[in-house]
Structures are given as C-alpha cells and as structure tokens.
Write a protein that holds these residues in place. Structure first.
Motif, PDB file in Angstrom:
ATOM      1  N   LEU A  87      18.312  35.952  93.444  1.00 53.84           N
ATOM      2  CA  LEU A  87      18.035  37.367  93.186  1.00 53.84           C
ATOM      3  C   LEU A  87      16.820  37.544  92.284  1.00 53.84           C
ATOM      4  O   LEU A  87      15.999  38.441  92.510  1.00 53.84           O
ATOM      5  N   SER A  88      16.691  36.693  91.271  1.00 51.43           N
ATOM      6  CA  SER A  88      15.541  36.823  90.373  1.00 51.43           C
ATOM      7  C   SER A  88      14.237  36.453  91.096  1.00 51.43           C
ATOM      8  O   SER A  88      13.204  37.069  90.839  1.00 51.43           O
TER       9      SER A  88
ATOM     10  N   SER B 131      23.327  44.676  85.621  1.00 49.49           N
ATOM     11  CA  SER B 131      22.260  43.679  85.717  1.00 49.49           C
ATOM     12  C   SER B 131      22.751  42.437  86.458  1.00 49.49           C
ATOM     13  O   SER B 131      23.950  42.134  86.454  1.00 49.49           O
ATOM     14  N   THR B 132      21.806  41.726  87.053  1.00 48.18           N
ATOM     15  CA  THR B 132      22.165  40.466  87.716  1.00 48.18           C
ATOM     16  C   THR B 132      22.686  39.473  86.680  1.00 48.18           C
ATOM     17  O   THR B 132      23.589  38.696  86.971  1.00 48.18           O
ATOM     18  N   LYS B 133      22.153  39.533  85.461  1.00 48.89           N
ATOM     19  CA  LYS B 133      22.631  38.628  84.408  1.00 48.89           C
ATOM     20  C   LYS B 133      24.087  38.929  84.056  1.00 48.89           C
ATOM     21  O   LYS B 133      24.885  38.017  83.828  1.00 48.89           O
TER      22      LYS B 133
ATOM     23  N   GLU C  59      22.135  34.162  91.054  1.00 47.72           N
ATOM     24  CA  GLU C  59      21.247  34.766  90.062  1.00 47.72           C
ATOM     25  C   GLU C  59      19.813  34.302  90.271  1.00 47.72           C
ATOM     26  O   GLU C  59      18.873  35.106  90.220  1.00 47.72           O
TER      27      GLU C  59
ATOM     28  N   GLN D  18      16.823  42.732  89.784  1.00 52.11           N
ATOM     29  CA  GLN D  18      17.382  42.650  88.439  1.00 52.11           C
ATOM     30  C   GLN D  18      18.645  43.497  88.275  1.00 52.11           C
ATOM     31  O   GLN D  18      19.327  43.409  87.273  1.00 52.11           O
ATOM     32  N   GLU D  19      18.936  44.354  89.269  1.00 51.56           N
ATOM     33  CA  GLU D  19      20.087  45.256  89.180  1.00 51.56           C
ATOM     34  C   GLU D  19      20.860  45.216  90.488  1.00 51.56           C
ATOM     35  O   GLU D  19      20.279  45.177  91.575  1.00 51.56           O
ATOM     36  N   LEU D  20      22.172  45.246  90.372  1.00 55.59           N
ATOM     37  CA  LEU D  20      23.064  45.296  91.531  1.00 55.59           C
ATOM     38  C   LEU D  20      23.915  46.558  91.457  1.00 55.59           C
ATOM     39  O   LEU D  20      24.207  47.056  90.371  1.00 55.59           O
TER      40      LEU D  20
END
Length: 183
Positions: free
Chosen positions: A5-6, A70-72, A2, A11-13
């Motif tokens: 990526l940030s 979202s990555t979150k 995470e 922010q999107e996968l």
C-alpha cells in the motif's frame, strides 16, 4: 500489505467519501433495504445483534462510517492479531534498532498503570475476544471491577450505537464517574 500500500502511495483505508462508503450511505437511506444493507454492513465489522441499533441510527452511522484510518493503524491491528506479545509497533528489526534500540519492539508495561480501571465487556464482541479481556485483567494492577454485560449478544459497536446502552452499561459508568469525581 502495508508495504504494498505504501509503494502505491495509499496512506488511508476506508476513507469517508470513498465510493464504497458513499454507496452504503446512499442505500441505507431507503427504508425497504436499510435493514438488509446496513444491518449486513454492520455485522461485517462486528457480530450481529438484532434490534440493538435502530434503523435511524444505522442511517446516520453509515452516512459517516467508515470514516477512514491510516494504513499504519491497520498494520498495527494486524500485528496485534499475529503476535503473542503486547508490544509497540514493529517496524522490522533494522528500524526497530533505530527507534527502540533493540531488534524487537518493547512490551507495554501494564504494571505501571495506576488509574482505577473498570472494564465492561460483552461475549459477542468480534473485535475484542473475551480471552484478551481475561489476559488484560490479570495484568492491570488497579482493576476496580470487571463487568460482563448480561445481554449475551452485546458487541463492540453496541457501546456506542445501541439504544440499550442506557440500561446495559450507563448506570455502571455513572456509578464510577460519581465515585471518582472531584466535585
């Protein structure tokens, strides 16, 4: 992942319109290859259940799937898999203190769930382990019924996309919808 990526601004996968999604959608429209490509792609997300999802459904499915997350959300999924605690999102101890008032995220309190709950599950589900279903059943206070779908190959994606849902789960769902309906 995470954090990396940030830093890269991702922010999107698995976004809709990504090259991989568009290629999959394209190849799934050819009858001679759709079973191999689409069936294999579906089995990468969940266990394989031959014949459960029809060719036409696979073609439509992969015209829209995956549609991004979202990555979150993916980080949350990873945290769930790596923790023995059923807890809120873990931001790390310093941010947890700011958000939750403690180093660790709080546990979800399942004893406060008051809605009558029916759990339908399959034994061939790669996204939800039967042991996790058992764990949940022990903690939810108002489980009306837990139903293991009789088809031993029933999986997670079957609930939404299988042509067999009418016979496998809809009658049970309808029973409870009518039982708890206000009309």
């Amino acid at each position: 992942m995470e954090y990396v990526l940030s830093v890269w601004g991702i922010q999107e996968l698995f976004s809709k319109g990504a090259v991989s999604q568009e290629l999959l959608a394209f190849f799934c429209h050819f009858n001679w290859i759709s079973d191999l490509v689409c069936g294999t792609a579906e089995a990468m997300f969940d266990s394989f259940h031959p014949g459960s999802i029809q060719k036409e459904t696979l073609k439509v499915l992969f015209g829209h799937f995956p549609a991004g997350t979202s990555t979150k959300n993916m980080a949350r999924y990873g945290q769930s898999m790596n923790s023995d605690r059923f807890q809120k999102f873990d931001y790390g101890s310093s941010k947890n203190v700011k958000v939750y008032g403690s180093d660790e995220p709080p546990l979800y309190n399942l004893s406060t769930v008051s809605a009558p709950t029916v759990i339908l599950y399959g034994e061939n589900d790669y996204l939800v382990d039967v042991r996790d279903v058992s764990w949940l059943l022990e903690r939810l206070p108002n489980v009306v019924e837990a139903v293991r779908v009789s088809d031993p190959l029933w999986n997670h994606l079957d609930v939404t996309y299988s042509h067999m849902t009418k016979h496998s789960i809809f009658s049970k769902i309808n029973d409870y919808l009518f039982k708890y309906s206000n009309s």
